[in-house]
Design a protein around this motif. Structure first.
Motif, PDB file in Angstrom:
ATOM      1  N   ARG A 282       5.947  -1.428 -12.670  1.00  0.00           N
ATOM      2  CA  ARG A 282       5.052  -2.332 -11.978  1.00  0.00           C
ATOM      3  C   ARG A 282       5.886  -3.329 -11.562  1.00  0.00           C
ATOM      4  O   ARG A 282       5.123  -4.215 -10.587  1.00  0.00           O
ATOM      5  CB  ARG A 282       4.139  -2.750 -13.253  1.00  0.00           C
ATOM      6  CG  ARG A 282       2.926  -3.330 -12.745  1.00  0.00           C
ATOM      7  CD  ARG A 282       1.731  -2.573 -12.394  1.00  0.00           C
ATOM      8  NE  ARG A 282       0.623  -3.484 -11.946  1.00  0.00           N
ATOM      9  CZ  ARG A 282       0.230  -3.399 -10.444  1.00  0.00           C
ATOM     10  NH1 ARG A 282       0.784  -2.568  -9.661  1.00  0.00           N
ATOM     11  NH2 ARG A 282      -0.682  -4.316 -10.153  1.00  0.00           N
TER      12      ARG A 282
ATOM     13  N   ARG B 298       1.995   1.443  -3.823  1.00  0.00           N
ATOM     14  CA  ARG B 298       0.914   1.368  -4.908  1.00  0.00           C
ATOM     15  C   ARG B 298       0.814   2.677  -5.722  1.00  0.00           C
ATOM     16  O   ARG B 298       0.738   3.861  -5.064  1.00  0.00           O
ATOM     17  CB  ARG B 298      -0.142   0.536  -4.465  1.00  0.00           C
ATOM     18  CG  ARG B 298      -1.122   1.589  -3.784  1.00  0.00           C
ATOM     19  CD  ARG B 298      -2.487   0.915  -3.549  1.00  0.00           C
ATOM     20  NE  ARG B 298      -3.707   1.486  -2.632  1.00  0.00           N
ATOM     21  CZ  ARG B 298      -4.383   2.365  -3.430  1.00  0.00           C
ATOM     22  NH1 ARG B 298      -4.503   2.271  -4.714  1.00  0.00           N
ATOM     23  NH2 ARG B 298      -5.228   3.027  -2.768  1.00  0.00           N
TER      24      ARG B 298
ATOM     25  N   ASP C  59      -3.517  -3.636  -5.927  1.00  0.00           N
ATOM     26  CA  ASP C  59      -2.133  -4.244  -5.517  1.00  0.00           C
ATOM     27  C   ASP C  59      -2.297  -5.307  -4.455  1.00  0.00           C
ATOM     28  O   ASP C  59      -1.794  -5.297  -3.482  1.00  0.00           O
ATOM     29  CB  ASP C  59      -0.989  -3.451  -5.246  1.00  0.00           C
ATOM     30  CG  ASP C  59      -0.230  -2.783  -6.316  1.00  0.00           C
ATOM     31  OD1 ASP C  59      -0.626  -3.375  -7.459  1.00  0.00           O
ATOM     32  OD2 ASP C  59       0.674  -2.097  -6.438  1.00  0.00           O
TER      33      ASP C  59
ATOM     34  N   GLU D  94      -4.433   0.585  -9.191  1.00  0.00           N
ATOM     35  CA  GLU D  94      -4.196  -0.707  -8.805  1.00  0.00           C
ATOM     36  C   GLU D  94      -4.346  -0.851  -7.433  1.00  0.00           C
ATOM     37  O   GLU D  94      -3.502  -0.161  -6.719  1.00  0.00           O
ATOM     38  CB  GLU D  94      -2.886  -1.352  -9.414  1.00  0.00           C
ATOM     39  CG  GLU D  94      -2.759  -1.291 -10.990  1.00  0.00           C
ATOM     40  CD  GLU D  94      -3.527  -2.473 -11.572  1.00  0.00           C
ATOM     41  OE1 GLU D  94      -4.017  -3.083 -10.806  1.00  0.00           O
ATOM     42  OE2 GLU D  94      -3.619  -2.572 -12.949  1.00  0.00           O
TER      43      GLU D  94
ATOM     44  N   ASP E 275       0.744  -1.363   0.174  1.00  0.00           N
ATOM     45  CA  ASP E 275      -0.134  -0.101  -0.098  1.00  0.00           C
ATOM     46  C   ASP E 275       0.849   1.204  -0.067  1.00  0.00           C
ATOM     47  O   ASP E 275       0.349   2.216  -0.585  1.00  0.00           O
ATOM     48  CB  ASP E 275      -0.698   0.027   1.327  1.00  0.00           C
ATOM     49  CG  ASP E 275      -2.126  -1.080   1.289  1.00  0.00           C
ATOM     50  OD1 ASP E 275      -2.277  -1.434  -0.106  1.00  0.00           O
ATOM     51  OD2 ASP E 275      -2.690  -1.193   2.093  1.00  0.00           O
TER      52      ASP E 275
ATOM     53  N   ALA F  47       6.451  -4.200  -7.626  1.00  0.00           N
ATOM     54  CA  ALA F  47       5.568  -4.537  -6.520  1.00  0.00           C
ATOM     55  C   ALA F  47       5.894  -5.991  -5.793  1.00  0.00           C
ATOM     56  O   ALA F  47       5.823  -6.098  -4.620  1.00  0.00           O
ATOM     57  CB  ALA F  47       4.065  -4.308  -7.174  1.00  0.00           C
TER      58      ALA F  47
END
Length: 364
Positions: free
Chosen positions: A129, A49, A63, A61, A46, A132
């Motif tokens: 990306r 993201r 996530d 997203e 969080d 993550a």
């Protein structure tokens, strides 16, 4: 060999593409018996993201992480842990116009010439990306290291573009979108608003630390702790330089200043950044990384297409005008993964080492 795995004893294999169905990682080597739930990992995701402020990409997203294996009745089993994060807000049509064109500053040109094929959607495999899953794996390492050593990993933004950010307190970092250690970020917000309006981007400098370090992690020569930190940090998208401790400032220091004097009370300074001879001193690890300006900008840029013909490209889509804004949690995760690897190596090789005296206090 394919470069998708970080670590040996705590091996993290990253998979997926920016606009594919999902991204994720497999962690092989996590010690058994540690309580682990998706909530432990989600808290870190969080922080990284997208869509969390107007200063970063508006790709929405959630996530949300799923633990697919390696955990039974809430505890790690010692078998591979598979973490999955589904992509839910792809807009692949934004990239249809550049499928045959190489964007300046991106990996389009090198990926195409290496593999003979590339996924142009959001950068494919080279997209930020894919950080993550790194953050997700780092959360697992952070929990184990906190339980075993009381370790803490923290990071903050030290500079954005031309603006140097003074350090006031770690307490400010969670309360602003820049991870800045200052109470007032209005100047940073104005700077980013002007940058976005101009259709341009900027770089950033990120500081990341690890406290509660034990003495003795790391190995001589090619597997030095600082060498592995540098390698991991350079594996983060857009990083162009890594400093350990005093870093480039060491050039202008004298030997009488740079060498960290020792006393019965501890080290007098930490120019070494917590590493001597590739082995941890017990002081805080101090790492700084430089991140280049975002390459995806709406300003027209000169380039060529796959036939080698001159053309112009404008990159549409939802992009961070400064990718360094969301880099802090990623850098923390990478540092935790490297330390986790070396903690397990130390336990395997030198777990029986006993010294006649205790190490000196680590704090300066």
């Amino acid at each position: 060999m394919s470069g998708n795995t970080l670590g040996t004893l705590f091996a993290v294999t990253n998979f997926g593409e920016s606009h594919g169905p999902a991204i994720g990682c497999v962690i092989d080597g996590c010690p058994p018996g540690m309580e682990l739930a998706e909530a432990d990992i989600q808290a870190e995701l969080d922080r990284r993201r997208p869509g969390t402020s107007r200063h970063v990409t508006q790709r929405n997203e959630p996530d949300a992480v799923e633990i697919l294996s390696g955990v039974y009745e809430g505890k790690t089993t010692g078998t591979p842990i598979c973490l999955l994060i589904r992509n839910t807000d792809q807009r692949s049509k934004d990239y249809s116009a550049i499928a045959q064109t190489f964007r300046p500053g991106h990996a389009d040109y090198t990926y195409f010439h290496k593999y003979g094929i590339r996924d142009p959607r959001g950068g494919g495999r080279s997209s930020a990306r894919l950080t993550a899953p790194t953050v997700a794996a780092g959360a697992v390492a952070r929990k184990w290291l906190a339980q075993q050593y009381g370790m803490q990993f923290r990071g903050c933004m030290a500079q954005i573009g031309e603006i140097e950010i003074p350090f006031e307190s770690w307490e400010h970092v969670p309360h602003n979108p820049f991870f800045a250690p200052v109470a007032d970020v209005s100047a940073l917000e104005d700077y980013m608003d002007a940058l976005r309006k101009a259709g341009d981007s900027c770089g950033a400098k990120i500081r990341v630390t690890a406290s509660g370090m034990p003495v003795g992690l790391g190995e001589p020569l090619y597997d030095r702790l600082d060498a592995d930190i540098a390698k991991a940090m350079m594996g983060l998208n857009a990083v162009k330089a890594v400093e350990i401790g005093a870093g480039f400032a060491s050039v202008t220091q004298r030997g009488t200043t740079h060498g960290d004097s020792l006393s019965p009370e501890g080290f007098r300074s930490n120019n070494a950044g917590g590493v001597l001879g590739g082995i941890s001193t017990g002081q805080d690890l101090e790492v700084t990384i430089a991140i280049k300006p975002t390459s995806s900008i709406i300003s027209p840029r000169e380039t060529i297409d796959i036939e080698g013909r001159s053309t112009e490209v404008i990159t549409k889509g939802r992009h961070d005008p400064c990718v360094g804004i969301r880099a802090t949690p990623i850098a923390e995760a990478l540092l935790a993964l490297v330390v986790m690897e070396h903690a397990l190596r130390q336990r395997a090789q030198c777990g029986d080492v006993r010294l006649p005296v205790a190490p000196i206090k680590a704090s300066a």
